[in-house]
Design a protein around this motif. Structure first.
Motif, short mmCIF file in Angstrom:
data_model
loop_
_atom_site.label_atom_id
_atom_site.label_comp_id
_atom_site.label_asym_id
_atom_site.label_seq_id
_atom_site.Cartn_x
_atom_site.Cartn_y
_atom_site.Cartn_z
N PHE A 105 0.84 -1.21 0.00
CA PHE A 105 0.00 0.00 0.00
C PHE A 105 0.87 1.25 0.00
N ARG A 106 1.95 1.22 0.78
CA ARG A 106 2.92 2.32 0.76
C ARG A 106 3.43 2.55 -0.66
N ASP A 107 3.76 1.46 -1.35
CA ASP A 107 4.29 1.56 -2.71
C ASP A 107 3.26 2.10 -3.69
N GLU A 108 2.00 1.77 -3.47
CA GLU A 108 0.93 2.32 -4.32
C GLU A 108 0.87 3.84 -4.17
N VAL A 109 0.97 4.32 -2.92
CA VAL A 109 0.93 5.77 -2.66
C VAL A 109 2.16 6.44 -3.27
N ILE A 110 3.31 5.78 -3.16
CA ILE A 110 4.53 6.31 -3.77
C ILE A 110 4.37 6.42 -5.28
N LEU A 111 3.79 5.39 -5.90
CA LEU A 111 3.55 5.41 -7.34
C LEU A 111 2.64 6.57 -7.74
N LEU A 112 1.57 6.76 -6.98
CA LEU A 112 0.64 7.86 -7.27
C LEU A 112 1.35 9.21 -7.17
N LEU A 113 2.22 9.35 -6.16
CA LEU A 113 2.96 10.59 -6.00
C LEU A 113 3.92 10.82 -7.17
N PHE A 114 4.61 9.76 -7.57
CA PHE A 114 5.51 9.86 -8.73
C PHE A 114 4.75 10.35 -9.97
N LEU A 115 3.64 9.70 -10.25
CA LEU A 115 2.88 10.01 -11.47
C LEU A 115 2.17 11.35 -11.38
N ASP A 116 1.78 11.73 -10.18
CA ASP A 116 1.04 12.98 -9.99
C ASP A 116 1.96 14.21 -10.03
N THR A 117 3.18 14.05 -9.51
CA THR A 117 4.04 15.22 -9.30
C THR A 117 5.33 15.20 -10.11
N GLY A 118 5.76 14.01 -10.56
CA GLY A 118 7.01 13.93 -11.30
C GLY A 118 8.24 14.11 -10.43
N VAL A 119 8.12 13.92 -9.12
CA VAL A 119 9.27 14.10 -8.23
C VAL A 119 10.34 13.06 -8.50
N ARG A 120 11.55 13.39 -8.16
CA ARG A 120 12.68 12.48 -8.33
C ARG A 120 12.70 11.47 -7.17
N LEU A 121 13.40 10.37 -7.40
CA LEU A 121 13.55 9.35 -6.36
C LEU A 121 14.23 9.93 -5.13
N SER A 122 15.29 10.72 -5.35
CA SER A 122 16.03 11.31 -4.23
C SER A 122 15.17 12.29 -3.45
N GLU A 123 14.16 12.86 -4.11
CA GLU A 123 13.28 13.83 -3.45
C GLU A 123 12.20 13.13 -2.63
N ILE A 124 11.70 12.03 -3.14
CA ILE A 124 10.57 11.38 -2.46
C ILE A 124 10.99 10.77 -1.12
N VAL A 125 12.23 10.29 -1.02
CA VAL A 125 12.67 9.71 0.26
C VAL A 125 12.92 10.80 1.30
N GLY A 126 13.02 12.05 0.85
CA GLY A 126 13.26 13.15 1.79
C GLY A 126 12.00 13.83 2.30
N ILE A 127 10.83 13.42 1.78
CA ILE A 127 9.58 14.06 2.18
C ILE A 127 9.25 13.70 3.64
N GLU A 128 8.84 14.70 4.41
CA GLU A 128 8.41 14.49 5.79
C GLU A 128 6.91 14.73 5.90
N THR A 129 6.31 14.22 6.95
CA THR A 129 4.86 14.34 7.12
C THR A 129 4.42 15.80 7.16
N LYS A 130 5.25 16.67 7.72
CA LYS A 130 4.88 18.09 7.83
C LYS A 130 4.93 18.81 6.49
N ASP A 131 5.48 18.16 5.46
CA ASP A 131 5.56 18.78 4.13
C ASP A 131 4.24 18.70 3.37
N ILE A 132 3.30 17.90 3.89
CA ILE A 132 1.99 17.76 3.24
C ILE A 132 1.12 18.94 3.64
#
Length: 308
Positions: free
Chosen positions: A146-173
């Motif tokens: 389920f985590r990976d599904e959300v990661i996939l949606l974020l990738f496709l929705d925003t185009g973020v880089r791999l190095s950027e997605i691992v740096g996201i924190e909960t407060k960034d939402i």
């Protein structure tokens, strides 16, 4: 014979104190740290310099143009053009720095150009492939899937880089938006989330729960998620889904760019969303998917509907 006022380059070399590779590299990397270059960039330089020294079989500071030409010719037998160009870019940065700081008298890279390479088609996923990938991930019914599904949606929705997605924190939402702080060019940017991504992200946060770490995406044992782990899992999902194309975070980024272009986004807005430092790569995307642009022109062309 009247003596020249200035010594020639060869005469200057004769009387100058030679700098060693160790000294040159220490000064170069000190500057990298002072400029706050990304750890990945510094590691890239170290790897390329080490590989180049092995092939050259002589100190980097003693190389002349002919040495680098030989390096290119020998490398062509062993590695791809893109890999050679990656190494040449690292060497160019190194020698330009040494020359600028007067640590060498001649820059052996001065007349060396990058190799011409055939422009390759960038693979993207179509609707059916994206749907197959999501269905495959959902079959596992685990926290990680389920985590990976959300990661996939974020990738496709925003185009973020791999190095950027691992740096996201909960407060960034921030509701329908997301602040990307760990960027390649060190400039924070805001990306935006579709309704489905927002909904799945809310569900993920509930299942994730309150933890000591602030990182949004975590491993099954609640540790920080590593980039390699994400890459490996999506490669496996792609194979399980029977997708012949490369399934990776970079493919998702390209897919997002293509879908946005086809939908009619302007190049400047896409550049901002993707976090490009200039328009070069964005223009490359537009040129690559010219057929899609042509279809949009036929659909929305300014002369369409005129009785002339």
């Amino acid at each position: 014979m009247k003596r020249r006022k200035e010594l020639s380059e060869e005469e200057l070399k004769l009387i100058s104190k030679k700098i060693s590779d160790d000294e040159a590299l220490e000064i170069f990397f000190r500057d990298c740290y002072l400029r706050n270059l990304r750890p990945a960039t510094i590691e890239y330089y170290k790897n390329e310099f080490h590989a180049a020294k092995k092939l050259l079989n002589k100190p980097l500071v003693e190389c002349v143009q002919r040495d680098l030409e030989d390096l290119i010719l020998n490398s062509k037998k062993l590695i791809k053009v893109t890999t050679i160009n990656t190494r040449l870019r690292a060497l160019r940065s190194f020698y330009n720095f040494l020359k600028k700081n007067k640590l060498i008298y001649t820059n052996p890279m001065k007349n060396i150009k990058l190799l011409r390479d055939r422009q390759k088609t960038i693979e993207t996923l179509d609707n059916s492939e994206i749907e197959k990938l999501i269905k495959t991930i959902r079959r596992y019914k685990t926290f990680v899937s389920f985590r990976d599904e959300v990661i996939l949606l974020l990738f496709l929705d925003t185009g973020v880089r791999l190095s950027e997605i691992v740096g996201i924190e909960t407060k960034d939402i921030r509701g329908s938006s997301l602040i990307i702080k760990r960027t390649k060019n060190l400039f924070e940017r805001t990306v935006y989330l579709s309704q489905i991504t927002q909904e799945q992200l809310k569900r993920y946060l509930i299942i994730r729960g309150d933890l000591e770490t602030d990182k949004l995406f975590i491993s099954h044992d609640n540790n920080d998620l590593k980039p390699h782990s994400i890459q490996t899992r999506f490669t496996k999902y792609g194979k399980d889904a029977g997708i012949s194309k490369r399934v990776s975070p970079h493919t998702f980024r390209h897919t997002m760019a293509r879908r946005m272009i086809v939908a009619g986004i302007d190049a400047f807005s896409l550049m901002t969303l993707l976090g490009h430092s200039d328009m070069t790569i964005t223009k490359k995307y537009v040129n690559l998917w010219g057929e899609d642009i042509e279809r949009k022109h036929k659909q929305f062309g300014a002369l369409k509907g005129l009785n002339i």
